[in-house]
Design an enzyme around this catalytic site. Structure first.
Site: not given
Length: 157
Positions: A9, A15, A125
């Site tokens: 990420c 994440r 996100d």
């Protein structure tokens, strides 16, 4: 046969570490923990060395996962040589990885392994939102992790 998966990420504090922890458990449940290694990183290095975002760790803990040992790190170009599969959480990171990758590198969106999600689905996100965003991410990650484990079971056996 050993297989290496790297989840990526932006900063490696939300994440991708959530996905790393979930994927590891799902692989263990599928009997693949000994043949598939999993790690995570970010395309940016500004959080390197820091623990997981507290909101991400909290949602993991509430669902029986332990993210306490995670420390963020930046994805390094030479890791392409050891990763069999690089999975980006979103299209921005997918593009960044593809710009760096040698030809023929297997780079995909992580949610492409969730059979209920569109093939171009992203893990959004949650960093700038509230706690509910982290729970949504956990559900997306769990769904994709199951599909990834099924895929890897076919690949490594």
């Amino acid at each position: 046969m050993s297989h290496h998966v790297c989840l990526v990420c932006m900063g490696n504090i939300c994440r991708s570490p959530m996905a790393e922890i979930v994927v590891r458990r799902v692989l263990e449940e599928h009997g693949l923990g000994e043949v598939v290694t999993v790690d995570s990183a970010g395309t940016g290095g500004w959080h390197a060395g820091q623990p997981m975002d507290q909101r991400a760790a909290a949602v993991l803990a509430r669902h029986g996962y332990d993210g306490s040992v995670h420390r963020a790190r930046r994805f390094e170009v030479d890791w392409f040589g050891r990763a069999d599969l690089v999975l980006a959480m979103d299209n921005e990171n997918l593009r960044a990885l593809r710009r760096l990758a040698p030809a023929g590198t297997d780079i995909r969106l992580f949610r492409s392994f969730d059979p209920a999600a569109p093939k171009d689905a992203e893990v959004p996100d949650p960093y700038y939102g509230g706690a509910e965003g982290f729970l949504d991410v956990l559900h997306m990650v769990e769904a994709a992790a199951k599909g990834l484990a099924e895929h890897l079971a076919r690949v490594v056996r």
